[in-house]
Scaffold this motif. Structure first.
Motif, PDB file in Angstrom:
ATOM      1  N   ARG A   1      51.723 -83.782  10.871  1.00  0.00           N
ATOM      2  CA  ARG A   1      51.614 -84.778  11.713  1.00  0.00           C
ATOM      3  C   ARG A   1      49.843 -85.256  11.678  1.00  0.00           C
ATOM      4  O   ARG A   1      48.941 -84.437  11.480  1.00  0.00           O
ATOM      5  CB  ARG A   1      51.594 -84.272  13.256  1.00  0.00           C
ATOM      6  CG  ARG A   1      53.134 -84.392  13.588  1.00  0.00           C
ATOM      7  CD  ARG A   1      53.399 -83.982  14.995  1.00  0.00           C
ATOM      8  NE  ARG A   1      54.855 -83.897  15.153  1.00  0.00           N
ATOM      9  CZ  ARG A   1      55.394 -85.082  15.381  1.00  0.00           C
ATOM     10  NH1 ARG A   1      54.767 -86.274  15.633  1.00  0.00           N
ATOM     11  NH2 ARG A   1      56.773 -84.928  15.693  1.00  0.00           N
ATOM     12  N   PRO A   2      49.674 -86.731  11.357  1.00  0.00           N
ATOM     13  CA  PRO A   2      48.251 -86.971  11.342  1.00  0.00           C
ATOM     14  C   PRO A   2      47.449 -86.906  12.632  1.00  0.00           C
ATOM     15  O   PRO A   2      46.444 -86.599  12.868  1.00  0.00           O
ATOM     16  CB  PRO A   2      48.470 -88.486  11.039  1.00  0.00           C
ATOM     17  CG  PRO A   2      49.760 -88.851  11.528  1.00  0.00           C
ATOM     18  CD  PRO A   2      50.705 -87.608  11.158  1.00  0.00           C
ATOM     19  N   SER A   3      48.443 -86.936  13.843  1.00  0.00           N
ATOM     20  CA  SER A   3      47.755 -86.603  15.026  1.00  0.00           C
ATOM     21  C   SER A   3      48.608 -85.618  15.827  1.00  0.00           C
ATOM     22  O   SER A   3      49.785 -85.812  16.208  1.00  0.00           O
ATOM     23  CB  SER A   3      47.875 -87.874  16.063  1.00  0.00           C
ATOM     24  OG  SER A   3      47.417 -87.698  17.265  1.00  0.00           O
ATOM     25  N   LEU A   4      47.836 -84.419  16.014  1.00  0.00           N
ATOM     26  CA  LEU A   4      48.533 -83.053  16.696  1.00  0.00           C
ATOM     27  C   LEU A   4      48.733 -83.574  18.060  1.00  0.00           C
ATOM     28  O   LEU A   4      49.630 -83.020  18.810  1.00  0.00           O
ATOM     29  CB  LEU A   4      47.848 -82.267  16.368  1.00  0.00           C
ATOM     30  CG  LEU A   4      47.812 -81.562  14.700  1.00  0.00           C
ATOM     31  CD1 LEU A   4      46.931 -80.428  14.684  1.00  0.00           C
ATOM     32  CD2 LEU A   4      49.190 -81.237  14.361  1.00  0.00           C
ATOM     33  N   ILE A   5      47.703 -84.471  18.692  1.00  0.00           N
ATOM     34  CA  ILE A   5      47.656 -84.616  20.192  1.00  0.00           C
ATOM     35  C   ILE A   5      48.988 -85.626  20.731  1.00  0.00           C
ATOM     36  O   ILE A   5      49.142 -85.330  21.567  1.00  0.00           O
ATOM     37  CB  ILE A   5      46.385 -85.157  20.670  1.00  0.00           C
ATOM     38  CG1 ILE A   5      45.333 -84.076  20.535  1.00  0.00           C
ATOM     39  CG2 ILE A   5      46.526 -85.484  21.976  1.00  0.00           C
ATOM     40  CD1 ILE A   5      43.888 -84.197  20.685  1.00  0.00           C
TER      41      ILE A   5
ATOM     42  N   ILE B   1      46.990 -70.964  18.467  1.00  0.00           N
ATOM     43  CA  ILE B   1      45.811 -71.273  19.121  1.00  0.00           C
ATOM     44  C   ILE B   1      45.920 -72.781  19.736  1.00  0.00           C
ATOM     45  O   ILE B   1      45.826 -73.256  20.726  1.00  0.00           O
ATOM     46  CB  ILE B   1      44.345 -70.967  18.675  1.00  0.00           C
ATOM     47  CG1 ILE B   1      44.361 -69.734  18.610  1.00  0.00           C
ATOM     48  CG2 ILE B   1      43.301 -71.781  19.129  1.00  0.00           C
ATOM     49  CD1 ILE B   1      43.380 -69.095  17.508  1.00  0.00           C
ATOM     50  N   TYR B   2      46.432 -73.641  18.543  1.00  0.00           N
ATOM     51  CA  TYR B   2      46.571 -74.932  18.958  1.00  0.00           C
ATOM     52  C   TYR B   2      47.998 -75.283  19.898  1.00  0.00           C
ATOM     53  O   TYR B   2      47.507 -76.093  21.007  1.00  0.00           O
ATOM     54  CB  TYR B   2      46.943 -75.873  17.483  1.00  0.00           C
ATOM     55  CG  TYR B   2      47.551 -77.267  18.057  1.00  0.00           C
ATOM     56  CD1 TYR B   2      46.884 -78.228  18.336  1.00  0.00           C
ATOM     57  CD2 TYR B   2      48.871 -77.442  18.051  1.00  0.00           C
ATOM     58  CE1 TYR B   2      47.213 -79.520  18.776  1.00  0.00           C
ATOM     59  CE2 TYR B   2      49.392 -78.723  18.428  1.00  0.00           C
ATOM     60  CZ  TYR B   2      48.797 -79.418  18.801  1.00  0.00           C
ATOM     61  OH  TYR B   2      49.269 -80.720  19.135  1.00  0.00           O
ATOM     62  N   ARG B   3      48.955 -74.534  19.779  1.00  0.00           N
ATOM     63  CA  ARG B   3      49.872 -74.476  20.828  1.00  0.00           C
ATOM     64  C   ARG B   3      49.451 -74.058  22.319  1.00  0.00           C
ATOM     65  O   ARG B   3      49.978 -74.697  23.188  1.00  0.00           O
ATOM     66  CB  ARG B   3      51.084 -73.597  20.293  1.00  0.00           C
ATOM     67  CG  ARG B   3      51.858 -74.251  19.104  1.00  0.00           C
ATOM     68  CD  ARG B   3      52.956 -73.673  18.895  1.00  0.00           C
ATOM     69  NE  ARG B   3      53.503 -73.990  17.520  1.00  0.00           N
ATOM     70  CZ  ARG B   3      54.564 -73.653  16.924  1.00  0.00           C
ATOM     71  NH1 ARG B   3      55.096 -72.284  17.293  1.00  0.00           N
ATOM     72  NH2 ARG B   3      54.898 -74.063  15.569  1.00  0.00           N
ATOM     73  N   ALA B   4      48.576 -73.027  22.202  1.00  0.00           N
ATOM     74  CA  ALA B   4      48.181 -72.555  23.586  1.00  0.00           C
ATOM     75  C   ALA B   4      47.292 -73.683  24.070  1.00  0.00           C
ATOM     76  O   ALA B   4      47.338 -73.787  25.218  1.00  0.00           O
ATOM     77  CB  ALA B   4      47.337 -70.997  23.309  1.00  0.00           C
ATOM     78  N   ASN B   5      46.245 -74.013  23.239  1.00  0.00           N
ATOM     79  CA  ASN B   5      45.205 -75.036  23.771  1.00  0.00           C
ATOM     80  C   ASN B   5      46.117 -76.313  24.545  1.00  0.00           C
ATOM     81  O   ASN B   5      45.937 -76.956  25.518  1.00  0.00           O
ATOM     82  CB  ASN B   5      44.552 -75.513  22.758  1.00  0.00           C
ATOM     83  CG  ASN B   5      43.309 -74.583  22.324  1.00  0.00           C
ATOM     84  OD1 ASN B   5      43.188 -73.472  23.019  1.00  0.00           O
ATOM     85  ND2 ASN B   5      42.847 -74.617  21.348  1.00  0.00           N
TER      86      ASN B   5
ATOM     87  N   MET C   1      43.201 -80.147  18.961  1.00  0.00           N
ATOM     88  CA  MET C   1      42.261 -81.136  18.163  1.00  0.00           C
ATOM     89  C   MET C   1      43.210 -81.604  16.915  1.00  0.00           C
ATOM     90  O   MET C   1      43.963 -80.789  16.563  1.00  0.00           O
ATOM     91  CB  MET C   1      41.248 -80.256  17.654  1.00  0.00           C
ATOM     92  CG  MET C   1      41.119 -79.545  16.665  1.00  0.00           C
ATOM     93  SD  MET C   1      42.467 -78.169  16.826  1.00  0.00           S
ATOM     94  CE  MET C   1      41.259 -77.266  18.104  1.00  0.00           C
ATOM     95  N   ASN C   2      42.652 -82.766  16.649  1.00  0.00           N
ATOM     96  CA  ASN C   2      43.343 -83.083  15.303  1.00  0.00           C
ATOM     97  C   ASN C   2      42.656 -82.106  14.152  1.00  0.00           C
ATOM     98  O   ASN C   2      41.413 -82.070  14.099  1.00  0.00           O
ATOM     99  CB  ASN C   2      42.954 -84.723  15.133  1.00  0.00           C
ATOM    100  CG  ASN C   2      43.654 -85.529  15.938  1.00  0.00           C
ATOM    101  OD1 ASN C   2      44.853 -85.054  16.388  1.00  0.00           O
ATOM    102  ND2 ASN C   2      43.295 -86.600  16.285  1.00  0.00           N
ATOM    103  N   TYR C   3      43.246 -82.301  12.933  1.00  0.00           N
ATOM    104  CA  TYR C   3      42.622 -81.878  11.842  1.00  0.00           C
ATOM    105  C   TYR C   3      41.369 -82.332  11.260  1.00  0.00           C
ATOM    106  O   TYR C   3      40.493 -81.791  11.026  1.00  0.00           O
ATOM    107  CB  TYR C   3      43.581 -81.544  10.583  1.00  0.00           C
ATOM    108  CG  TYR C   3      44.574 -80.394  10.775  1.00  0.00           C
ATOM    109  CD1 TYR C   3      44.328 -79.219  10.760  1.00  0.00           C
ATOM    110  CD2 TYR C   3      45.764 -80.979  10.743  1.00  0.00           C
ATOM    111  CE1 TYR C   3      45.167 -78.204  10.629  1.00  0.00           C
ATOM    112  CE2 TYR C   3      46.870 -79.924  10.953  1.00  0.00           C
ATOM    113  CZ  TYR C   3      46.599 -78.377  11.050  1.00  0.00           C
ATOM    114  OH  TYR C   3      47.370 -77.772  11.109  1.00  0.00           O
ATOM    115  N   ASP C   4      41.021 -83.621  11.422  1.00  0.00           N
ATOM    116  CA  ASP C   4      39.906 -84.254  11.129  1.00  0.00           C
ATOM    117  C   ASP C   4      38.746 -83.815  12.166  1.00  0.00           C
ATOM    118  O   ASP C   4      37.594 -84.298  11.908  1.00  0.00           O
ATOM    119  CB  ASP C   4      40.057 -85.698  11.034  1.00  0.00           C
ATOM    120  CG  ASP C   4      40.345 -86.487  12.129  1.00  0.00           C
ATOM    121  OD1 ASP C   4      40.583 -85.820  13.121  1.00  0.00           O
ATOM    122  OD2 ASP C   4      40.727 -87.603  12.225  1.00  0.00           O
TER     123      ASP C   4
END
Length: 532
Positions: A25-29, A105-109, A157-160
């Motif tokens: 995914r380019p945008s995780l949010i 961590i991303y999922r928790a955030n 956050m996004n990867y970038d």
């Protein structure tokens, strides 16, 4: 068991939403803002997906004896890099866990950001926030354990946007402690059977104590462990070997564990990696216990084991490097039967029995004869075999899906961590001896003698060595105590003295390499010493 299956089904639903294309995914949010996090069901499913990352990590580590294969107590029969001290920073062994932990961590955030805005029952909302904070803290604790200081991300956050430099170990510890302090206030003391395996306030307090312990904040660690011991209602399960079989899961000793079921895709790999060719699932013995581990188990009276104390019928000293001496059944049984009971509840030793496929009783005879239908045949020459985590008879029919849960924190660990913290803080007192001896009494081992602070420290380390082999705690212990170089540079041998491999442990291995692929993506990351 059915309740656990229902919990896993929820995880499957969540994975369909947020795992399959996670990396693409380019945008995780975007997913969290537009497609999810609408009601209470979404909140529960989203938190379940955080647990899934934890299960995935543990399943990876079963390939390496939960990482104890990189210590002196177990041996990796397949991979060689991390067991010889010659691994490289760009290897997938480092990037795999790093990626899984930051995925969790991303999922928790995301859950921590989105759940407060959902209209739902407030008590459930608080609990889910507590679970998310506990799991985020657990993931950061593991990153800190393996890699040292790492970048702290507390929002999705996004990867970038993921280009932060490393935080210090002290900053990571402070972040973990704050998450766990919040979780203690939000989490319940326990659950009904339908929610077995979820984080409790006792899991959060135990992990906070462990964080203090790793940071050598002895007084704070001892206080947390003492509170858990006196108030959690947890206790030692009466039979040690039952802790590692799904029939007795969710017992009073479990404070937190990774839960699995005998369903394709939702079990773990213990039967294939810890197991042997005699089982119904045809294990590979990818991990095996070492001679050094077996020789460290005391005699039943608490005295140290020594080969010098045993003689053959001819009055000669038993020579473990002489294959013929191992053929003396009665003598070999004498060597192993009058030992700390945890030895044979953990390991299959020569001339002991093992229940093979179809319920057939096998004997680990020496020399081995594969044509003998009553002989236990190991996958490799003259090696011990794990009994811990391995199903006997026809208990498990799923080769890659063992239903045994894998402990993260159990009450015995809390007792011994309390003893360590209190001893380091102020030396041994009655509470230190009581904690150690409580663990020993479970298997009818005698109390330890009183001693100095240094002597009791060694007794605690011995107890951790023989209480937790194959659970991954010892590998973390020898690195935080900085004794890996001392213990892990030697030839690994079978029980007849046959050389299996030269074990290596370099100074740099007290911390893992920051994955080179991550440094390539984020120039702000610096490498750990020795891995440059």
């Amino acid at each position: 068991m059915k309740n656990k299956i229902l919990s896993i089904v929820i995880i499957v639903i969540s994975l369909a939403s947020c795992q399959d294309d996670f990396l693409q995914r380019p945008s995780l949010i975007q997913l969290s803002e537009e497609s999810f996090w609408v009601d209470a069901d979404d909140a529960v499913e989203g938190v379940n997906s955080i647990y899934n990352a934890y299960y995935q990590l543990n399943n990876t580590f079963t390939n390496y004896g939960m990482l104890d294969d990189f210590s002196d107590i177990s041996y990796q029969t397949w991979s060689t890099g991390m067991t010889t001290g010659q691994y490289v920073a760009y290897g997938s062994f480092f990037s795999g866990p790093w990626g899984i932990l930051y995925k969790g961590i991303y999922r928790a955030n995301t859950a921590i950001k989105r759940i407060p805005d959902i209209s739902m029952d407030e008590s459930l909302k608080s609990r889910l926030m507590g679970e998310a904070k506990f799991l985020r803290a657990l993931f950061y604790f593991k990153l800190r354990d393996y890699f040292g200081g790492v970048p702290i991300y507390d929002t999705p956050m996004n990867y970038d946007e993921a280009y932060k430099p490393r935080n210090t170990v002290e900053q990571v510890d402070s972040f973990i402690v704050q998450d766990l302090t919040d979780a203690i206030d939000l989490l319940p003391s326990g659950y009904s059977s339908g929610d077995a395996g979820r984080a409790t306030k006792w899991a959060a307090m135990s992990l906070r104590g462990k964080t203090y312990l790793f940071g050598q904040e002895w007084e704070m660690a001892a206080a947390d462990f003492d509170f858990v011991i006196k108030n959690s209602g947890r206790d030692l399960h009466p039979v040690y070997e039952q802790l590692f079989n799904f029939k007795w899961e969710d017992n009073s000793e479990v404070i937190f564990d990774a839960q699995y079921i005998m369903v394709e895709g939702f079990g773990n790999r213990c039967d294939i990696t810890y197991g042997n060719r005699n089982t119904k699932t045809g294990g590979w013995q990818r991990t095996v216990p070492t001679v050094k581990l077996i020789d460290s188990y005391e005699m039943a009276d608490g005295t140290p084991f020594s080969w010098d104390n045993f003689e053959t019928i001819n009055g000669e000293a038993f020579d473990p490097s002489n294959a013929d001496d191992w053929a003396k059944e009665d003598l070999v049984k004498e060597i192993f039967n009058n030992r700390d009971p945890r030895l044979q509840q953990t390991v299959v030793v020569p001339w002991s029995t093992f229940i093979g496929e179809g319920g057939k009783t096998l004997i680990y005879k020496w020399p081995q004869d594969a044509s003998d239908s009553e002989c236990f045949v190991s996958n490799f020459q003259a090696v011990y075999a794990w009994r811990k985590f391995v199903h006997q008879g026809d208990e498990n029919s799923q080769r890659y899906n063992s239903p045994n849960n894998i402990p993260e924190i159990r009450f015995a660990d809390v007792l011994l961590m309390y003893a360590e913290a209190k001893n380091e803080q102020s030396g041994p007192d009655e509470s230190v001896y009581n904690a150690i001896n409580r663990v020993r009494a479970r298997v009818s081992m005698p109390p330890i003698p009183e001693g100095t602070k240094d002597e009791v420290r060694e007794r605690i380390r011995h107890e951790r060595r023989v209480e937790f082999p194959g659970e991954g705690l010892w590998y973390s212990d020898i690195r935080r105590w900085k004794i890996g170089v001392e213990l892990c540079n030697h030839d690994v041998e079978g029980f007849i003295g046959n050389k299996l491999r030269t074990r290596g442990f370099a100074e740099r291995e007290y911390l893992w390499a920051i994955p080179s692929s991550e440094i390539d993506l984020n120039p702000e990351l610096t490498q750990n010493p020795g891995w440059e």
